[in-house]
Scaffold this active site. Structure first.
Site, PDB file in Angstrom:
ATOM      1  N   LYS A   2       0.718  -1.278   0.011  1.00  0.00           N
ATOM      2  CA  LYS A   2      -0.013   0.027   0.071  1.00  0.00           C
ATOM      3  C   LYS A   2       0.911   1.393  -0.095  1.00  0.00           C
ATOM      4  O   LYS A   2       0.637   2.114  -0.697  1.00  0.00           O
ATOM      5  CB  LYS A   2      -1.011   0.066   1.226  1.00  0.00           C
ATOM      6  CG  LYS A   2      -2.064  -1.123   1.111  1.00  0.00           C
ATOM      7  CD  LYS A   2      -2.861  -1.201   2.458  1.00  0.00           C
ATOM      8  CE  LYS A   2      -3.861  -2.153   2.541  1.00  0.00           C
ATOM      9  NZ  LYS A   2      -4.293  -2.911   3.716  1.00  0.00           N
ATOM     10  N   GLN A  34      -4.570  -1.677   9.915  1.00  0.00           N
ATOM     11  CA  GLN A  34      -4.607  -2.670   9.198  1.00  0.00           C
ATOM     12  C   GLN A  34      -5.210  -3.910  10.387  1.00  0.00           C
ATOM     13  O   GLN A  34      -4.893  -4.001  11.354  1.00  0.00           O
ATOM     14  CB  GLN A  34      -3.022  -3.133   8.974  1.00  0.00           C
ATOM     15  CG  GLN A  34      -2.970  -4.439   8.144  1.00  0.00           C
ATOM     16  CD  GLN A  34      -3.434  -4.375   6.925  1.00  0.00           C
ATOM     17  OE1 GLN A  34      -3.708  -3.473   6.131  1.00  0.00           O
ATOM     18  NE2 GLN A  34      -3.823  -5.591   6.242  1.00  0.00           N
ATOM     19  N   ASP A  91     -10.783   2.975   4.628  1.00  0.00           N
ATOM     20  CA  ASP A  91     -11.420   1.516   4.563  1.00  0.00           C
ATOM     21  C   ASP A  91     -13.158   1.249   4.355  1.00  0.00           C
ATOM     22  O   ASP A  91     -13.530   0.159   3.957  1.00  0.00           O
ATOM     23  CB  ASP A  91     -10.861   0.505   5.837  1.00  0.00           C
ATOM     24  CG  ASP A  91      -9.676  -0.313   5.872  1.00  0.00           C
ATOM     25  OD1 ASP A  91      -9.514  -0.667   4.743  1.00  0.00           O
ATOM     26  OD2 ASP A  91      -9.129  -0.364   6.894  1.00  0.00           O
TER      27      ASP A  91
HETATM   28  N1  GUN Z   1      -7.008  -6.955   6.392  1.00  0.00           N
HETATM   29  C1  GUN Z   1      -7.389  -7.630   5.373  1.00  0.00           C
HETATM   30  N2  GUN Z   1      -7.981  -6.785   4.461  1.00  0.00           N
HETATM   31  C2  GUN Z   1      -8.005  -5.410   4.979  1.00  0.00           C
HETATM   32  C3  GUN Z   1      -8.609  -4.180   4.487  1.00  0.00           C
HETATM   33  O1  GUN Z   1      -9.099  -4.485   3.392  1.00  0.00           O
HETATM   34  N3  GUN Z   1      -8.203  -3.101   5.269  1.00  0.00           N
HETATM   35  C4  GUN Z   1      -7.665  -3.397   6.473  1.00  0.00           C
HETATM   36  N4  GUN Z   1      -7.399  -2.315   7.307  1.00  0.00           N
HETATM   37  N5  GUN Z   1      -7.319  -4.469   7.003  1.00  0.00           N
HETATM   38  C5  GUN Z   1      -7.170  -5.728   6.201  1.00  0.00           C
END
Ligand code: GUN
Length: 292
Positions: A53, A97, A120
């Protein structure tokens, strides 16, 4: 011949377009999009996701920092950190995350992120707006990009039978609502569902988000269906680690209209849509309309 949807290329094209918009934001509006990612602990898969990311953000002109916090951080300390970012006007997007360590209440953390910085789309207020079909909300990246890929193959989904396999808050449930808004007839299948094959055999669209390698068998799938494989499963084949999806790809590709590969399908698209959500958040917070 099935279309193998090239998520990597589509994501790159979208990011290139987005980088022009970011230039405009910087030059004409003095807005410098900024994403902060919080990683608690040292889950290896999370470390990889977070690194990807950050790399993508930097490559298209979004400033990005990963804040790594210890595994045993008390919940209130984590909320204090989020609050600092909430109050900082130079920060437009905050992503915590997941998964979080067990001693932390994930729901409380998600809802402590400012709703306009919730890239998110997991905050209760954004979830509520999505359920009600309101437009001014941040939508979770994976289901949003999955819908984009489906619509790249078929623009009008009205009346289509869609099956979503998996009922997570991150993918399955928001996917249900997005497909419903497209006037699909949507069924969610999950770990207690029976007759999965029967439901799948009637589905024009299948979104698989179960997290089990090759779970969706090729013979379940209807001829000419559009299949989106959200699964990313690491498996050991002949002593080598390989990433594979939730769908039996080799069999499925012989009968479907289009299918996403793993890797190179939904994965890169999710990151591209996170970048878009960050720019959308920056625009929202500054009342600028660049229509991203
Ligand atoms: N862990 C797995 N997928 C995601 C996501 O889309 N966002 C976040 N914050 N954590 C994740």
């Amino acid at each position: 011949m099935a279309i193998i949807i090239d998520g990597k290329k589509i994501a790159n094209d979208l990011c290139q377009e987005l980088s022009h918009k970011i230039d405009i934001l910087k030059k004409e509006h003095n807005i410098f999009p900024c994403l902060k990612v919080i990683l608690v602990g040292s889950n290896p898969a999370s470390q990889v996701y977070v690194r990807n990311k950050q790399k993508k953000a930097e490559s298209i002109g979004i400033s990005s920092e990963t804040i790594v916090l210890p595994d045993d951080i008390p919940e209130n300390e984590l909320i204090k950190k989020i609050d600092e970012l909430n109050k900082d006007p130079s920060v437009h997007g905050i992503l915590v995350q997941l998964p979080l360590p067990n001693h932390i209440n994930a729901s409380r953390i998600i809802n402590s992120v400012n709703v306009e910085k919730d890239v998110d789309g997991f905050h209760d207020e954004n979830v509520g707006k999505l359920v009600k079909g309101e437009k001014n909300c941040l939508v979770p990246c994976t289901p949003k990009c999955s819908l984009y890929l489906i619509k790249s193959i078929e623009e009008n989904l009205s009346g289509k039978n869609a099956v979503v396999i998996g009922r997570s808050n991150i993918v399955g449930k928001p996917m249900f609502h997005l497909l419903l808004q497209e006037n699909c007839t949507v069924t969610i299948l999950h770990s207690k569902s029976t007759n999965l094959a029967e439901y799948c055999s009637k589905a024009d669209i299948v979104v698989a988000a179960v997290g089990k390698p090759n779970f969706v068998q090729a013979e379940w799938i209807k001829e000419g269906a559009i299949v989106i494989d959200v699964g990313i499963n690491s498996v050991n084949i002949g002593g080598q680690n390989k990433l594979i999806g939730d769908v039996e790809f080799e069999g499925a590709k012989k009968k479907v209209k289009a299918i996403t590969p793993v890797p190179g399908g939904v994965g890169p698209m999710t990151i591209a849509f996170l970048m878009m959500n960050t720019v959308t958040a920056a625009c929202l917070q500054n009342e600028v309309d660049l229509s991203v």
